[in-house]
Design a protein around this motif. Structure first.
Motif, PDB file in Angstrom:
ATOM      1  N   TYR A 455      53.145  32.426  42.363  1.00  0.00           N
ATOM      2  CA  TYR A 455      52.865  32.415  43.797  1.00  0.00           C
ATOM      3  C   TYR A 455      53.801  33.372  44.542  1.00  0.00           C
ATOM      4  CZ  TYR A 455      50.276  28.238  42.488  1.00  0.00           C
ATOM      5  OH  TYR A 455      49.396  27.361  41.895  1.00  0.00           O
ATOM      6  N   ALA A 456      55.055  33.423  44.101  1.00  0.00           N
ATOM      7  CA  ALA A 456      56.001  34.362  44.705  1.00  0.00           C
ATOM      8  C   ALA A 456      55.554  35.800  44.465  1.00  0.00           C
ATOM      9  CB  ALA A 456      57.397  34.136  44.139  1.00  0.00           C
ATOM     10  N   ALA A 457      55.059  36.074  43.246  1.00  0.00           N
ATOM     11  CA  ALA A 457      54.583  37.425  42.931  1.00  0.00           C
ATOM     12  C   ALA A 457      53.345  37.778  43.752  1.00  0.00           C
ATOM     13  CB  ALA A 457      54.271  37.530  41.440  1.00  0.00           C
ATOM     14  N   LEU A 458      52.440  36.804  43.910  1.00  0.00           N
ATOM     15  CA  LEU A 458      51.240  37.050  44.719  1.00  0.00           C
ATOM     16  C   LEU A 458      51.613  37.303  46.173  1.00  0.00           C
ATOM     17  CD1 LEU A 458      48.165  37.138  44.989  1.00  0.00           C
ATOM     18  CD2 LEU A 458      48.200  34.642  45.304  1.00  0.00           C
ATOM     19  N   ALA A 459      52.571  36.524  46.691  1.00  0.00           N
ATOM     20  CA  ALA A 459      53.023  36.738  48.074  1.00  0.00           C
ATOM     21  C   ALA A 459      53.638  38.125  48.229  1.00  0.00           C
ATOM     22  CB  ALA A 459      54.029  35.653  48.465  1.00  0.00           C
ATOM     23  N   ALA A 460      54.424  38.552  47.256  1.00  0.00           N
ATOM     24  CA  ALA A 460      55.033  39.884  47.305  1.00  0.00           C
ATOM     25  C   ALA A 460      53.960  40.970  47.288  1.00  0.00           C
ATOM     26  CB  ALA A 460      55.997  40.064  46.139  1.00  0.00           C
ATOM     27  N   LEU A 461      52.931  40.769  46.465  1.00  0.00           N
ATOM     28  CA  LEU A 461      51.841  41.743  46.382  1.00  0.00           C
ATOM     29  C   LEU A 461      51.105  41.855  47.716  1.00  0.00           C
ATOM     30  CD1 LEU A 461      49.955  43.650  44.840  1.00  0.00           C
ATOM     31  CD2 LEU A 461      48.700  41.634  44.035  1.00  0.00           C
TER      32      LEU A 461
END
Length: 490
Positions: A455-461
């Motif tokens: 989820y953190a990676a998706l938010a960063a993307l």
């Protein structure tokens, strides 16, 4: 739009004006960047803290997981080599993706790559002090906090990097040479010590725990053992004949690391008598093998770990900060990052900012531990696994985008050079190879904190795409500046 591969200053439209900031060209040879690449991989550090989990996941035949990872990384290496042959740039993946898909993708890639490498480098910075603490406590009983050693080693490494790319790359190569000598000596000694019990079991697919599921589950960590293989591309501007030498450095480094990891893993499994349960319970299995094999001389294994962390610190920050520097130079990130020291020609601001941000992440992560339900201090070994995993997710997304970009780039800009195998089949296989570790790193049901990493990676993307879209609307000239500065070639 200028012809891809053209050498010269960026267009003067937009916020980038005047002569471009250039790094010192042609001062590194193929051997230099290959050594820096393998130092960035840091085989001792990666293997010391990664193989126990890999062995418990894949079982006795865990060396086969490393073979599979080596093949996958070689496929990625093809993509990097082909892009570098056509368009060598300190921007590496940022330039390659941006030239293919446009400025929004370039800014997005700059943010994802920068953040991913900073988080991943945080794991290295922390473990450098952690390993000193482990070593001193083992031999002297002194137990000074690891953060003291981390700050000291990081500060010394930054000073060395700021002195110039030649001297810092040489030191990274020296550190790598020491760690490789130690790893090979201990591995050969362990195999000789257990020569009466040697078995082919580690290389038999039937001995992989849970079959293909076990192989796939251990595959992400096996790929992470190779992180840093892309180091040489970011050094293209400072390398002589980068169109040829970057690719050679990539493939030679991947080949040497694959063979080396197979040797180290076989020696470790053999040293534990093929008992994967006992191996998995060890904090640093290779160190235990060294103690059993060399006795008091096992100190050399600790020395190998120490030199490995220093080599990764220098080589990793050197190359990864150059991605941030190039993005600042081209206006994808604030121009502050695009400054070059007038005498040493080093990207001073990018190096310092990159390192400082990693230290801030370590501090924030540690504060989270103190304020969390357990209220304990952060263990650098645990942090190494956690931060490297989160950073790897972001980096793998960049790898994936690069593999998708390669055939499109050659079709659009160099159709006469397009080759089906090199520019379509191999990058397609590379993209598939990346999807496997991405799936296992993002699948539901993982323990905390790994369960919130996707989820953190998706938010960063999403945040990166949003920022990139706004930036390109405000400054349309970004489309012309992406990849406008390439390495001089012979």
């Amino acid at each position: 739009m200028p012809e891809p591969g053209a050498v010269g200053p960026p267009p003067t439209s937009g916020p980038v004006t005047g002569a471009p900031q250039r790094l010192r060209g042609g001062v590194l040879g193929m051997a230099d960047i290959a050594a820096a690449t393998m130092a960035n991989v840091g085989p001792a550090m990666s293997f010391f803290f990664g193989f126990a989990f890999l062995a418990t996941t894949a079982g006795v035949a865990s060396p086969l997981t490393i073979v599979a990872a080596g093949i996958a990384v070689a496929l990625l290496g093809n993509t990097l080599a082909e892009f570098s042959r056509a368009h060598p740039s300190a921007g590496s993946f940022i330039t390659f993706v941006g030239k293919t898909f446009g400025p929004v993708s370039a800014v997005t890639t700059a943010l994802l790559a920068g953040l991913g490498y900073i988080i991943a480098m945080g794991s290295v910075i922390a473990i450098s002090g952690g390993f000193v603490q482990i070593t001193l406590h083992h031999y002297t009983g002194v137990d000074l906090p690891w953060i003291i050693w981390t700050l000291l080693l990081t500060g010394l490494s930054v000073v060395l990097m700021l002195r110039g790319i030649v001297v810092s790359t040489k030191w990274a190569g020296y550190f790598f040479g020491v760690e490789m000598l130690v790893l090979v000596v201990v591995s050969v000694a362990a195999i000789v010590e257990h020569r009466g019990d040697l078995s082919a079991a580690p290389f038999l697919p039937s001995h992989i725990s849970h079959g293909l599921n076990g192989l796939a589950a251990g595959f992400p960590l096996a790929v992470y053992l190779f992180i840093g293989w892309e180091n040489s591309a970011a050094l293209a501007e400072e390398t002589e004949n980068p169109r040829r030498n970057v690719g050679r450095a990539v493939f030679s480094s991947v080949a040497i690391m694959t063979v080396s990891y197979i040797l180290f893993s076989y020696a470790t499994v053999t040293g534990f008598g093929y008992d994967v349960t006992r191996l998995g319970d060890s904090r640093i299995p290779f160190i235990d093998v060294a103690h059993h094999t060399l006795g008091a001389l096992a100190f050399v294994a600790y020395l190998g770990g120490l030199t490995s962390t220093l080599g990764v610190l220098i080589a990793g920050i050197n190359s990864q900060a150059r991605l941030v520097f190039n993005a600042g130079r081209e206006g994808l990130l604030p121009s502050f990052f695009g400054y070059v020291h007038p005498t040493r020609r080093t990207p001073t601001n990018a190096i310092v900012a990159f390192t400082a941000t990693s230290l801030l992440i370590i501090g924030g992560w540690g504060l989270g531990h103190l304020l969390g339900p357990d209220g304990g201090s952060m263990n650098p070994v645990v942090f190494f696994a956690e931060s490297s995993t989160l950073g790897a997710i972001l980096i793998l997304l960049v790898y994936l985008a690069s593999n998708i970009a390669l055939p499109l780039y050659y079709r659009r800009y160099r159709p006469q050079e397009f080759r089906t195998v090199r520019h379509l089949v191999l990058p397609a296989l590379g993209a598939l190879a990346i999807l496997v570790p991405l799936y296992y790193l993002a699948k539901p049901g993982q323990p905390a904190p790994y369960n919130w990493f996707p989820y953190a990676a998706l938010a960063a993307l999403l945040a990166s795409v949003g920022y990139a879209t706004l930036l390109v609307r405000r400054d349309p000239s970004l489309a012309e500046r992406v990849g406008s500065i390439v390495a001089d070639v012979e």
